[in-house]
Write an enzyme that holds these catalytic residues in place. Structure first.
Site, PDB file in Angstrom:
ATOM      1  N   ARG A  99       0.845  -1.191   0.000  1.00  0.00           N
ATOM      2  CA  ARG A  99       0.000   0.000   0.000  1.00  0.00           C
ATOM      3  C   ARG A  99       0.881   1.242   0.000  1.00  0.00           C
ATOM      4  O   ARG A  99       1.593   1.513   0.970  1.00  0.00           O
ATOM      5  CB  ARG A  99      -0.924   0.019   1.221  1.00  0.00           C
ATOM      6  CG  ARG A  99      -1.740   1.316   1.318  1.00  0.00           C
ATOM      7  CD  ARG A  99      -2.945   1.213   2.236  1.00  0.00           C
ATOM      8  NE  ARG A  99      -2.628   1.143   3.638  1.00  0.00           N
ATOM      9  CZ  ARG A  99      -3.520   1.287   4.623  1.00  0.00           C
ATOM     10  NH1 ARG A  99      -4.789   1.503   4.327  1.00  0.00           N
ATOM     11  NH2 ARG A  99      -3.148   1.187   5.891  1.00  0.00           N
ATOM     12  N   ASP A 117      -3.279   3.077  14.342  1.00  0.00           N
ATOM     13  CA  ASP A 117      -2.458   3.665  13.292  1.00  0.00           C
ATOM     14  C   ASP A 117      -2.929   5.091  13.061  1.00  0.00           C
ATOM     15  O   ASP A 117      -3.694   5.642  13.861  1.00  0.00           O
ATOM     16  CB  ASP A 117      -2.478   2.811  12.020  1.00  0.00           C
ATOM     17  CG  ASP A 117      -3.858   2.743  11.368  1.00  0.00           C
ATOM     18  OD1 ASP A 117      -4.772   3.487  11.785  1.00  0.00           O
ATOM     19  OD2 ASP A 117      -4.019   1.946  10.428  1.00  0.00           O
TER      20      ASP A 117
END
Length: 540
Positions: free
Chosen positions: A167, A447
């Site tokens: 990603r 995150d």
């Protein structure tokens, strides 16, 4: 026939020397990313301007809706290109940062797929990014190994390791350590271009890629952009068209209204849609920031079984399956709790319930954040999904109206919720500034997305004059003065826990300042990582 090339740019200037840079930023690799930037940089800038203009219209009262001009695509009978056989079964995927040891553990976890995350789970110091790209090269060469000097343990990638996906960072980010024509390069093109240049051919030759996750798209125009980048890059590197396969994270509110259109634009390269639930909550707050009818309660009460989140999840399954691609469930942020059997079982029970809900809705797989949770999720999907996926379950009986995608969750805003948001935002951002992008906080793997939710909720509550239920049961208006008192109390708590040296080495003062400035800003900042990135580069 030779490709139409953009006018030659000045060679990229790399501003920072870090270990591994010579092996990653070779002249040929730099030329390739310069070519991508030269060809697509202006288009990307125009897309970001279009984002800002759409947000201005929403701020003025124009709520998101299905696009009338793409009705034929939404209602049309068509399917995306076939999914490669190696990607048919994705029942459990594990995600994590591109730290070398964590990558090896994730690849060996028993999950079907590991997503190497250069975005929300990685603090984007230049050293971290280059190390992550070097790890991808070593994975390509079968040399991804790690010797832990402290414990004496050796780590190697197993022969039956998970399939690797990557990603890159979002389209809104820049990489300020690499300049082209005196301007920072796109972080998305930098991350994608380097990984494809170094590993694309090798992965294609073995049939194991190259496979990507695309974050934070806000509409089909941005999907078209990525499709054109893929097409151009494949031609430049001699890869057959359609070799690249991407899964799009539906993690912004505008994208939820354009799922079919996003699939259409990427129909030769798309493998699935994913419920990026945490960023989606953040995007809901950010997109509807000016409207007090959409103020959300405590994050703990914004659950997947209700209101706009339940509708969004249903639409991901419906749109993906109708077009013949995977619908991937969201991240379970709960992690194992050492030395507390009751808390550990509670965490595992939450994951089981979450995955049972997802497989019951028709999702083809899910995400976990810790290797110990792979078998937990695997057991649920094995029991409920005997085949490799559930794409044949179209879910066309679900009729989803625009208002259903906007329906807010109901619940209380509590003193505990306010304090938790302050604590999570400061703690996460301090770790991010210290080079860590995936951070265990309160038995959750957090995150950047959860830090964004935390500060965005605080801004929303402050902006709309929310009433907070105190621990005593009384109610109090949420104000900037009270916020300042709570931030100061959190700083004192951190100082008491870590001492002055730990506090300053941990960059908590900078984190608290960035959070407080974002929460009290007149307009909600788009991403807290943008101002934090400037501080990170100064510290790196």
């Amino acid at each position: 026939m030779p490709l139409d090339r953009p006018p030659p740019a000045l060679p990229p200037i790399v501003l920072r020397a870090v270990p591994g840079a010579d092996d990653v930023l070779t002249p040929e690799a730099l030329a390739f990313i310069a070519e991508l930037q030269g060809r697509f940089g202006l288009r990307l800038h125009a897309l970001m301007v279009a984002r800002a203009r759409r947000q201005e219209r929403i701020d003025r009262g124009e709520l998101p809706d299905y696009l009338p001009q793409t009705k034929e695509i939404r209602q049309g009978i068509w399917r995306a290109a076939d999914i490669p056989e190696i990607l048919e079964d994705r029942r459990v995927e594990i995600t994590g940062p591109v730290d070398r040891k964590m990558m090896i553990n994730a690849l060996n976890s028993g999950a079907k797929v590991f997503m190497a995350d250069f975005e929300d789970a990685t603090s984007p110091s230049f050293a971290n990014l280059i190390a992550g790209q070097m790890n991808l090269i070593d994975y390509r060469d079968g040399k991804l190994e790690y010797e832990d000097q402290a414990s004496g343990k050796s780590y190697r990638v197993n022969a039956d390791s998970a399939l690797l996906m990557m990603r890159p960072r979002g389209l809104h980010m820049s990489e300020s350590n690499v300049l082209i024509n005196a301007q920072p390069i796109s972080a998305a093109l930098f991350d994608f271009g380097l990984s494809l240049f170094h590993t694309g051919k090798a992965l294609a030759e073995t049939g194991r890629g190259p496979f990507y996750y695309l974050p934070k798209l806000e509409g089909h125009g941005e999907a078209r952009f990525w499709n054109e980048v893929f097409t151009y890059a494949q031609d430049r590197l001699g890869l057959p068209q359609g070799t690249i396969k991407a899964t799009v994270l539906i993690e912004t509110l505008p994208a939820a209204f354009e799922m079919d259109e996003i699939i259409w634009e990427l129909r030769d390269h798309i493998a699935g849609l994913n419920c990026g639930r945490w960023d989606y909550i953040f995007s809901y707050i950010k997109t509807l920031r000016n409207h007090d009818a959409y103020v959300l309660p405590d994050r703990a009460e914004v659950v997947m079984e209700d209101a706009f989140l339940a509708t969004y999840a249903a639409r991901v399954v419906k749109a993906a399956h109708r077009r013949g691609i995977h619908a991937m469930g969201g991240m379970s942020a709960a992690i194992p709790v050492k030395d507390d059997a009751a808390a550990n079982e509670e965490a595992f029970a939450k994951v089981r319930a979450d995955k049972k809900r997802e497989v019951g809705m028709g999702f083809d797989g899910c995400w976990v954040a810790h290797p110990d949770l792979v078998p937990v999720a695997q057991d649920i999907f094995d029991a409920e999904m005997p085949g490799p996926n559930q794409i044949r379950k179209p879910r066309q009986e679900w009729r989803i109206l625009p208002a259903m995608l906007l329906k807010p969750h109901q619940g209380r805003i509590t003193e505990a919720g306010v304090k938790t948001n302050i604590s999570v935002a400061i703690e996460y951002l301090a770790n991010w500034l210290s080079g860590r992008g995936a951070v265990p906080i309160h038995n959750m793997m957090e995150d950047a997305a959860t830090a964004e939710i935390s500060r965005a909720q605080l801004w929303q509550w402050l902006r709309h004059g929310a009433t907070v239920t105190l621990d005593s049961g009384e109610e109090r208006l949420f104000t900037a003065d009270w916020l300042g008192e709570l931030v100061q109390a959190e700083i004192v708590s951190i100082l008491t826990r870590l001492g002055p040296n730990g506090f300053h080495r941990g960059h908590y003062a900078s984190a608290a300042r960035i959070v407080q400035e974002a929460v009290t800003a007149q307009a909600l900042p788009d991403f807290i990582t943008a101002p934090a990135y400037d501080v990170l580069n100064a510290l790196d």
